[in-house]
Design a protein around this motif. Sequence first.
Motif, PDB file in Angstrom:
ATOM      1  N   GLU A 102       0.817  -1.207   0.000  1.00 57.12           N
ATOM      2  CA  GLU A 102       0.000   0.000   0.000  1.00 57.12           C
ATOM      3  C   GLU A 102       0.855   1.264   0.000  1.00 57.12           C
ATOM      4  OE1 GLU A 102      -3.271   0.423  -0.413  1.00 57.12           O
ATOM      5  OE2 GLU A 102      -3.320  -1.715  -0.862  1.00 57.12           O
ATOM      6  N   ILE A 103       2.004   1.229   0.684  1.00 57.48           N
ATOM      7  CA  ILE A 103       2.935   2.364   0.605  1.00 57.48           C
ATOM      8  C   ILE A 103       3.389   2.543  -0.841  1.00 57.48           C
ATOM      9  CG2 ILE A 103       5.173   3.269   1.342  1.00 57.48           C
ATOM     10  CD1 ILE A 103       4.849   1.730   3.939  1.00 57.48           C
ATOM     11  N   PHE A 104       3.665   1.430  -1.508  1.00 54.39           N
ATOM     12  CA  PHE A 104       4.075   1.488  -2.913  1.00 54.39           C
ATOM     13  C   PHE A 104       2.996   2.126  -3.775  1.00 54.39           C
ATOM     14  CE2 PHE A 104       4.095  -0.604  -7.127  1.00 54.39           C
ATOM     15  CZ  PHE A 104       5.305  -0.114  -7.594  1.00 54.39           C
ATOM     16  N   GLU A 105       1.722   1.782  -3.542  1.00 53.83           N
ATOM     17  CA  GLU A 105       0.636   2.373  -4.323  1.00 53.83           C
ATOM     18  C   GLU A 105       0.576   3.884  -4.125  1.00 53.83           C
ATOM     19  OE1 GLU A 105      -1.253   1.041  -6.592  1.00 53.83           O
ATOM     20  OE2 GLU A 105      -0.369  -0.947  -6.338  1.00 53.83           O
ATOM     21  N   ILE A 106       0.758   4.340  -2.888  1.00 51.67           N
ATOM     22  CA  ILE A 106       0.768   5.777  -2.624  1.00 51.67           C
ATOM     23  C   ILE A 106       1.932   6.436  -3.369  1.00 51.67           C
ATOM     24  CG2 ILE A 106       1.027   7.561  -0.849  1.00 51.67           C
ATOM     25  CD1 ILE A 106      -1.658   6.070  -0.778  1.00 51.67           C
ATOM     26  N   CYS A 107       3.097   5.803  -3.320  1.00 51.97           N
ATOM     27  CA  CYS A 107       4.262   6.363  -4.009  1.00 51.97           C
ATOM     28  C   CYS A 107       4.043   6.417  -5.515  1.00 51.97           C
ATOM     29  CB  CYS A 107       5.504   5.533  -3.683  1.00 51.97           C
ATOM     30  SG  CYS A 107       6.064   5.697  -1.970  1.00 51.97           S
ATOM     31  N   GLN A 108       3.382   5.413  -6.064  1.00 52.95           N
ATOM     32  CA  GLN A 108       3.066   5.428  -7.489  1.00 52.95           C
ATOM     33  C   GLN A 108       2.190   6.623  -7.847  1.00 52.95           C
ATOM     34  OE1 GLN A 108       5.118   3.641  -9.262  1.00 52.95           O
ATOM     35  NE2 GLN A 108       3.793   2.068 -10.123  1.00 52.95           N
ATOM     36  N   ARG A 109       1.205   6.911  -6.995  1.00 56.90           N
ATOM     37  CA  ARG A 109       0.332   8.052  -7.249  1.00 56.90           C
ATOM     38  C   ARG A 109       1.121   9.363  -7.145  1.00 56.90           C
ATOM     39  NH1 ARG A 109      -2.231   6.818 -10.476  1.00 56.90           N
ATOM     40  NH2 ARG A 109      -3.312   8.813 -10.295  1.00 56.90           N
ATOM     41  N   VAL A 110       2.030   9.448  -6.170  1.00 54.85           N
ATOM     42  CA  VAL A 110       2.841  10.663  -6.029  1.00 54.85           C
ATOM     43  C   VAL A 110       3.736  10.842  -7.250  1.00 54.85           C
ATOM     44  CG1 VAL A 110       4.659  11.763  -4.665  1.00 54.85           C
ATOM     45  CG2 VAL A 110       2.758  10.614  -3.509  1.00 54.85           C
ATOM     46  N   LEU A 111       4.354   9.766  -7.706  1.00 56.76           N
ATOM     47  CA  LEU A 111       5.208   9.855  -8.893  1.00 56.76           C
ATOM     48  C   LEU A 111       4.406  10.277 -10.123  1.00 56.76           C
ATOM     49  CD1 LEU A 111       7.572   6.771  -8.538  1.00 56.76           C
ATOM     50  CD2 LEU A 111       8.304   9.141  -8.894  1.00 56.76           C
ATOM     51  N   ALA A 112       3.194   9.771 -10.231  1.00 55.67           N
ATOM     52  CA  ALA A 112       2.364  10.102 -11.391  1.00 55.67           C
ATOM     53  C   ALA A 112       2.012  11.589 -11.430  1.00 55.67           C
ATOM     54  CB  ALA A 112       1.092   9.259 -11.383  1.00 55.67           C
ATOM     55  N   ARG A 113       1.990  12.230 -10.253  1.00 57.49           N
ATOM     56  CA  ARG A 113       1.599  13.640 -10.170  1.00 57.49           C
ATOM     57  C   ARG A 113       2.781  14.570  -9.885  1.00 57.49           C
ATOM     58  NH1 ARG A 113      -2.995  15.883  -9.214  1.00 57.49           N
ATOM     59  NH2 ARG A 113      -2.135  17.119  -7.511  1.00 57.49           N
ATOM     60  N   ARG A 114       4.013  14.053  -9.972  1.00 50.94           N
ATOM     61  CA  ARG A 114       5.146  14.862  -9.503  1.00 50.94           C
ATOM     62  C   ARG A 114       5.352  16.141 -10.300  1.00 50.94           C
ATOM     63  NH1 ARG A 114       7.414  10.517 -12.230  1.00 50.94           N
ATOM     64  NH2 ARG A 114       9.083  10.948 -13.743  1.00 50.94           N
ATOM     65  N   ALA A 115       4.831  16.186 -11.521  1.00 52.22           N
ATOM     66  CA  ALA A 115       4.979  17.402 -12.329  1.00 52.22           C
ATOM     67  C   ALA A 115       3.925  18.451 -11.995  1.00 52.22           C
ATOM     68  CB  ALA A 115       4.911  17.058 -13.815  1.00 52.22           C
ATOM     69  N   GLN A 116       2.942  18.089 -11.163  1.00 48.27           N
ATOM     70  CA  GLN A 116       1.890  19.037 -10.825  1.00 48.27           C
ATOM     71  C   GLN A 116       2.444  20.158  -9.949  1.00 48.27           C
ATOM     72  OE1 GLN A 116      -1.252  18.924 -11.925  1.00 48.27           O
ATOM     73  NE2 GLN A 116      -0.910  17.040 -13.064  1.00 48.27           N
ATOM     74  N   PRO A 117       2.065  21.407 -10.191  1.00 50.21           N
ATOM     75  CA  PRO A 117       2.589  22.516  -9.388  1.00 50.21           C
ATOM     76  C   PRO A 117       2.151  22.450  -7.927  1.00 50.21           C
ATOM     77  CG  PRO A 117       0.830  23.254 -10.865  1.00 50.21           C
ATOM     78  CD  PRO A 117       1.183  21.859 -11.267  1.00 50.21           C
ATOM     79  N   ALA A 118       0.969  21.872  -7.677  1.00 51.92           N
ATOM     80  CA  ALA A 118       0.485  21.735  -6.301  1.00 51.92           C
ATOM     81  C   ALA A 118       0.303  20.249  -6.011  1.00 51.92           C
ATOM     82  CB  ALA A 118      -0.826  22.484  -6.102  1.00 51.92           C
ATOM     83  N   LEU A 119       1.415  19.581  -5.728  1.00 49.94           N
ATOM     84  CA  LEU A 119       1.379  18.136  -5.524  1.00 49.94           C
ATOM     85  C   LEU A 119       0.473  17.758  -4.364  1.00 49.94           C
ATOM     86  CD1 LEU A 119       2.670  15.322  -6.259  1.00 49.94           C
ATOM     87  CD2 LEU A 119       4.300  15.803  -4.432  1.00 49.94           C
ATOM     88  N   ALA A 120       0.664  18.427  -3.229  1.00 47.37           N
ATOM     89  CA  ALA A 120      -0.119  18.127  -2.031  1.00 47.37           C
ATOM     90  C   ALA A 120      -1.259  19.127  -1.888  1.00 47.37           C
ATOM     91  CB  ALA A 120       0.782  18.140  -0.798  1.00 47.37           C
ATOM     92  N   ASP A 121      -2.111  19.224  -2.916  1.00 43.84           N
ATOM     93  CA  ASP A 121      -3.151  20.258  -2.921  1.00 43.84           C
ATOM     94  C   ASP A 121      -4.312  19.953  -1.976  1.00 43.84           C
ATOM     95  OD1 ASP A 121      -4.023  18.120  -4.436  1.00 43.84           O
ATOM     96  OD2 ASP A 121      -4.933  19.333  -6.009  1.00 43.84           O
ATOM     97  N   LEU A 122      -4.340  18.750  -1.383  1.00 41.44           N
ATOM     98  CA  LEU A 122      -5.374  18.448  -0.389  1.00 41.44           C
ATOM     99  C   LEU A 122      -4.826  18.524   1.034  1.00 41.44           C
ATOM    100  CD1 LEU A 122      -7.253  15.423  -2.046  1.00 41.44           C
ATOM    101  CD2 LEU A 122      -7.499  17.881  -2.468  1.00 41.44           C
ATOM    102  N   ALA A 123      -3.618  19.016   1.185  1.00 43.10           N
ATOM    103  CA  ALA A 123      -3.006  19.116   2.512  1.00 43.10           C
ATOM    104  C   ALA A 123      -3.866  19.983   3.430  1.00 43.10           C
ATOM    105  CB  ALA A 123      -1.602  19.690   2.407  1.00 43.10           C
ATOM    106  N   GLY A 124      -4.024  19.529   4.651  1.00 46.38           N
ATOM    107  CA  GLY A 124      -4.832  20.256   5.626  1.00 46.38           C
ATOM    108  C   GLY A 124      -6.313  19.980   5.523  1.00 46.38           C
TER     109      GLY A 124
END
Length: 401
Positions: A167-189
């Motif tokens: 499951e950690i790997f799945e999260i990392c895959q999603r992060v890698l897929a979005r790494r070019a996004q200007p607001a990667l953690a746009d749901l933070a908070g």
Amino acid sequence: MGRPQVVLGVSGGIAAYKACELLRRFTESGHDVRVVPTDSALHFVGEATWAALSGNPVSTRVWDTVSEVPHVRIGQHADLVVVAPTTADMLAKAAHGLADDLLTNTLLTARCPVVFAPAMHTEMWEHPATQENVATLRRRGAIVIEPAVGRLTGVDTGKGRLPDPAEIFEICQRVLARRAQPALADLAGRHVVISAGGTREPLDPVRFLGNRSSGKQGYALARTAVARGARVTLIAANTELADPAGADVVRVETARQLHEAVLKAAADADALVMAAAVADFRPARYATGKIKKKDGEEPAPLELVRNPDILAELSAARPHAGQIVVGFAAETDDVLANGRAKLARKGCDLLVVNEVGEHKAFGSEENEAVVLAPDGTQTPVPYGPKEALADVVWDLVAQRW
């Protein structure tokens, strides 16, 4: 384009052995992984193991291979840094910018997404100092995955267990897929509540009325929300899926149990995404003993009563302004027309409409849908992975905040 460059940091906790499984998943899926353990981590898993599994040299000190300037180069060249497990000590060092070994230097030089997967005893995780360090890292854009609840070192049980490496790997895959996004953690908070799976309404001790929902779309929504920085509560109805890393999972069976769990979680939620297939009706009476077949007699008619309309209730009675409510509609015919009528009837902000049937949506790894809004706009999502649909949903939710 070359293989994605991943730095796997390993800090000194008993869960370090689980990072071997995470490393295997990265390497077998084509990633080039450099393992950077702390000195303490090598007490749990040796340097030779990391080198053999990754195919790359391993070092812990900035003085190794000085001519290559590893304390700068490793972080500079990475597409992703993930630290699993992350101890309380490592969270503190990362939050305060300390750099006393190769891993902490790498964290300071990395300009790519960084994912921390904490693992520690419950008391250490809940300590105000740790929570402030986590908040600091999240505020800076790092993804800090909530620990799982379960067996810890020795006889202790509680929150602080390293999530399943898959499951950690799945999260990392999603992060890698979005790494070019200007607001990667746009749901933070943000706190998001997601329902998933299908409810079951018992007829007797062995039978129930249910549906074909597997929960995969709801779980995809949970994983993508974690990867985008949200605090996630997942209310799971009768699923057989592994808990998504970083999500607080509440398990329910019936529509009334789901109704109660969602209302409780909704109190401080910024968004509610109702992806579960909820039974509209339940048996009027529950037979305490198994209903027997009697020779020569037809079965008695099954009387049904309505279940609560959870989506309509959530839309009408929001606990605070700005809360976004998203519904799902599984239709078999006149998909868009029925979806429009349901959107008006339920009063939600968005409605994800998809066609269901044999080999469509339920149980599949892929989905195709149209997201409807009250102003008449519709956003088609072509056939593809359920994570892709999930990202579109979160994009539309984030726009409305």
